[in-house]
Design an enzyme around this catalytic site. Structure first.
Site, short mmCIF file in Angstrom:
data_model
loop_
_atom_site.label_atom_id
_atom_site.label_comp_id
_atom_site.label_asym_id
_atom_site.label_seq_id
_atom_site.Cartn_x
_atom_site.Cartn_y
_atom_site.Cartn_z
N CYS A 1 0.80 -1.24 0.00
CA CYS A 1 0.00 0.00 0.00
C CYS A 1 0.82 1.28 0.00
O CYS A 1 0.75 2.07 -0.93
CB CYS A 1 -0.89 0.08 1.24
SG CYS A 1 -1.98 -1.29 1.48
N HIS B 1 -2.67 7.02 4.11
CA HIS B 1 -1.59 6.06 4.40
C HIS B 1 -0.20 6.55 3.98
O HIS B 1 0.68 5.74 3.68
CB HIS B 1 -1.87 4.69 3.73
CG HIS B 1 -1.31 3.54 4.52
ND1 HIS B 1 -1.40 2.22 4.13
CD2 HIS B 1 -0.62 3.53 5.69
CE1 HIS B 1 -0.81 1.45 5.01
NE2 HIS B 1 -0.33 2.22 5.97
#
Ligand SMILES: *[C@@H]1O[C@H](CO)[C@@H](O)[C@H](O)[C@H]1NC(C)=O
Ligand SMILES: *[C@@H]1O[C@H](CO)[C@@H](O)[C@H](O)[C@H]1NC(C)=O
Ligand SMILES: *[C@@H]1O[C@H](CO)[C@@H](O)[C@H](O)[C@H]1NC(C)=O
Ligand SMILES: *[C@@H]1O[C@H](CO)[C@@H](O)[C@H](O)[C@H]1NC(C)=O
Ligand SMILES: *[C@@H]1O[C@H](CO)[C@@H](O)[C@H](O)[C@H]1NC(C)=O
Ligand SMILES: *[C@@H]1O[C@H](CO)[C@@H](O)[C@H](O)[C@H]1NC(C)=O
Length: 590
Positions: free
Chosen positions: A80, A141
């Site tokens: 990610c 993130h």
């Protein structure tokens, strides 16, 4: 007056310029809106339009049939954080310092100091500078703070977004009670083994004392006992506080819900997204809707629970598909669809090791491809790639040319009329020539596949060739034997005893062997050594092009730092970090 003072010829030119300017102004089609949709951990094999027959994704399938479907679309990283960093900037994670040398390749704590440096230029910043309204709804993130709780040095609003609503870090199993933990390997090493060791030591000392072989002072027992107690208490505190401290929602710089509730979460994100489109219907906008689906902890609202044929995972995919439909409907309703470029993708391959203790699959499908999230077998990096822009992109196209999620950066920059930053390497390539049929061959002759900071594989697509060579320097050690993933560690790691080095590297021709089943040899591929030699030379050139940058994922930068902890002051107690401005309707609606 103004006209009279001008010589005739000059006036003609000025008039022409005015006309041209006026024409450019009156043709908004030249500058489309952008809606970028990204799923989390969704596999390329999960979508109907990519061949899934049992999961229902009618809205995403419609999107695909109305535009172009990329069938060799690749994530810049199989994880990610680095993949998203590259998506935002069009550059390999290693160039950004977003590639870890340790096992921890992503941020797990909101109070970490690493993140996407503001010296990097995101597409959001480029477009905002061109007058676009920009919003990030959903997962970020890529870090929050550097030095204190108010500098917000990595925050989306510091990276070109005008508006942010969503998760600053990520959804995790630990964000939902009763879902288990992603820290089981760490617990084993930091809690279970030390406790075992202390236990055995105490027992041995007690025996020695009992047999009167050594007179062990009582103080030693007390110290060992206290140490064991301390480890246990820290462990229990960690479990107890992880959720409120790390799983929360923000609106711009404010916490809006801590801990985050999964109730109607997708509905809330969708409403934010459609609200943003409605507010900006009259001016150019960029919406990045970054879904919390379908990362664990899995969830879905009542309307989608128990409806799919693939358990909770399928329910989550189908709910996300519903949300995509809502966004497309609003574009239609406002008459914006023809002038909006919609992109759908996932951040990397599905997480195949996501299986619950009950054996339920909580990870998706990578179709025919080997491996998944965390490794550079094709399953880890093949992602869906759909682009729809009715006026410009012919419906129903499909291309198997290699493309990357880094390509979105230069593509949308060009369409928005933003010059690329001239002072840095951009690894992405403009997708439009390929999609519009002006070019038959991908601009990516070479692609480099990193496992965190380690160059793992090189992909070569020579001009005038059908072959797609992929050479792998190392491969993860799958376990248990014969499995399609690293089940004992939950995700594969990139170095040490976790991998097998290959010398010479493994070589595949993906055009003939997309499943990477039979490595080529000098016997099966006469040009074996020549191909490897060329790829090695290019890899060396690439490595030489890298500059030293601060490591944003160093052990220090991924650590939990108490002084960076964001905490919503709760009305009842100053210690608990709890609030809910969603339910109380306190959140400013924009
Ligand atoms: C936080 O850090 C920034 C940048 O280092 C600094 O300008 C600011 O004054 C600091 N704020 C507090 C409250 O210490
Ligand atoms: C979720 O949305 C549904 C439908 O709008 C509503 O009936 C329900 O009360 C909501 N649930 C929560 C917990 O907000
Ligand atoms: C879904 O199925 C489970 C198990 O059969 C059941 O416990 C749960 O109540 C169901 N949920 C809904 C919303 O139907
Ligand atoms: C959108 O474009 C399509 C194809 O060019 C055309 O058929 C349709 O009428 C357009 N719709 C609107 C609302 O302009
Ligand atoms: C469709 O997706 C489900 C859920 O990930 C998976 O179990 C199934 O194998 C997929 N089907 C195909 C044909 O890939
Ligand atoms: C590598 O770089 C050198 C020097 O810049 C260049 O001459 C050579 O052609 C490059 N090799 C390949 C395979 O691109």
């Amino acid at each position: 007056m103004f006209w009279k003072q001008m010589p005739r010829r000059k006036m003609k030119v000025s008039l022409l310029l005015l006309v041209l300017l006026w024409e450019a102004e009156s043709q908004p089609a030249l500058r489309p809106n952008f809606v970028l949709l990204m799923a989390d951990d969704l596999g390329v094999g999960d979508l109907g339009c990519y061949g899934n027959k049992t999961l229902r994704t009618p809205n995403i399938d419609t999107l695909a049939s109305g535009g172009v479907k990329l069938t060799q679309h690749l994530a810049a990283s199989p994880l990610c954080t680095p993949s998203r960093a590259s998506f935002m900037t069009g550059r390999y994670p290693i160039r950004l310092g977003m590639a870890a040398l340790t096992r921890m390749g992503v941020y797990l704590f909101t109070a970490s100091s690493g993140g996407l440096p503001t010296s990097e230029v995101t597409f959001a910043r480029l477009l905002r500078d061109q007058g676009y309204s920009t919003a990030l709804i959903g997962k970020w993130h890529l870090g929050i703070n550097c030095h204190n709780t108010t500098d917000f040095c990595h925050h989306p609003l510091r990276h070109g977004f005008d508006y942010f609503y969503g998760l600053p870090t990520t959804n995790l199993r630990d964000c939902k009670s009763g879902e288990g933990t992603v820290f089981s390997t760490a617990y084993r090493e930091l809690v279970f083994f030390p406790l075992q060791l202390i236990g055995v030591t105490m027992f041995t000392l007690a025996m020695l004392r009992f047999l009167r072989l050594i007179l062990v002072p009582v103080g030693v027992f007390i110290i060992l006992f206290l140490l064991a107690g301390l480890i246990l208490i820290l462990f229990l505190c960690f479990l107890h506080y992880f959720r409120p401290l790390n799983c929360f929602l923000m609106q711009n710089y404010e916490i809006s819900q801590q801990p985050m509730s999964f109730d109607n979460l997708t509905q809330r994100l969708t409403l934010e997204a459609t609200g943003f489109i409605r507010r900006n219907a009259e001016k150019p906008f960029l919406l990045f809707l970054s879904y919390v689906h379908v990362h664990t902890a899995l969830f879905s609202s009542k309307d989608f629970t128990n409806k799919s044929r693939h358990g909770l995972y399928g329910d989550a995919v189908e709910e996300m598909d519903w949300s995509v439909g809502q966004v497309l409907n609003v574009l239609d309703e406002l008459g914006l669809a023809n002038n909006t470029l919609v992109y759908f993708t996932s951040d990397q391959g599905a997480h195949v090791e996501e299986v619950t203790s009950k054996g339920e699959m909580h990870g998706g499908s990578n179709g025919i491809y080997k491996g998944g999230k965390g490794n550079n077998w094709e399953g880890g990096i093949r992602i869906p790639g759909i682009l729809r822009w009715p006026r410009v992109i012919q419906a129903g196209l499909e291309t198997d040319e290699p493309t990357s999620n880094m390509d979105v950066f230069p593509t949308i920059a060009k369409l928005a009329g933003a010059p690329l930053p001239p002072d840095r390497v951009i690894d992405g390539r403009d997708l439009m020539p390929l999609i519009q049929g002006k070019s038959q061959h991908s601009d990516h002759e070479f692609l480099f596949h990193y496992c965190n900071a380690y160059l793992n594989a090189v992909r070569w697509y020579p001009p005038n060739s059908k072959s797609i060579w992929k050479m792998l320097y190392f491969t993860p050690k799958f376990n248990p034997e014969g499995a399609n993933g690293c089940f004992s560690t939950h995700v594969c790691f990139c170095f040490g005893n976790y991998i097998t080095h290959h010398d010479p590297p493994l070589l595949f021709d993906l055009s003939r062997d997309p499943r990477e089943r039979s490595p080529l040899t000098p016997a099966t591929e006469p040009r074996f050594h020549e191909i490897l030699r060329t790829m090695q030379e290019v890899a060396d050139n690439h490595t030489r092009s890298l500059r030293e940058v601060p490591n944003q994922l160093s052990a220090w930068n991924v650590l939990w730092k108490p002084w960076l902890q964001l905490c919503c002051p709760s009305p009842s107690s100053s210690l608990s970090c709890q609030c809910d401005r969603e339910k109380q309707g306190q959140r400013m609606s924009n």
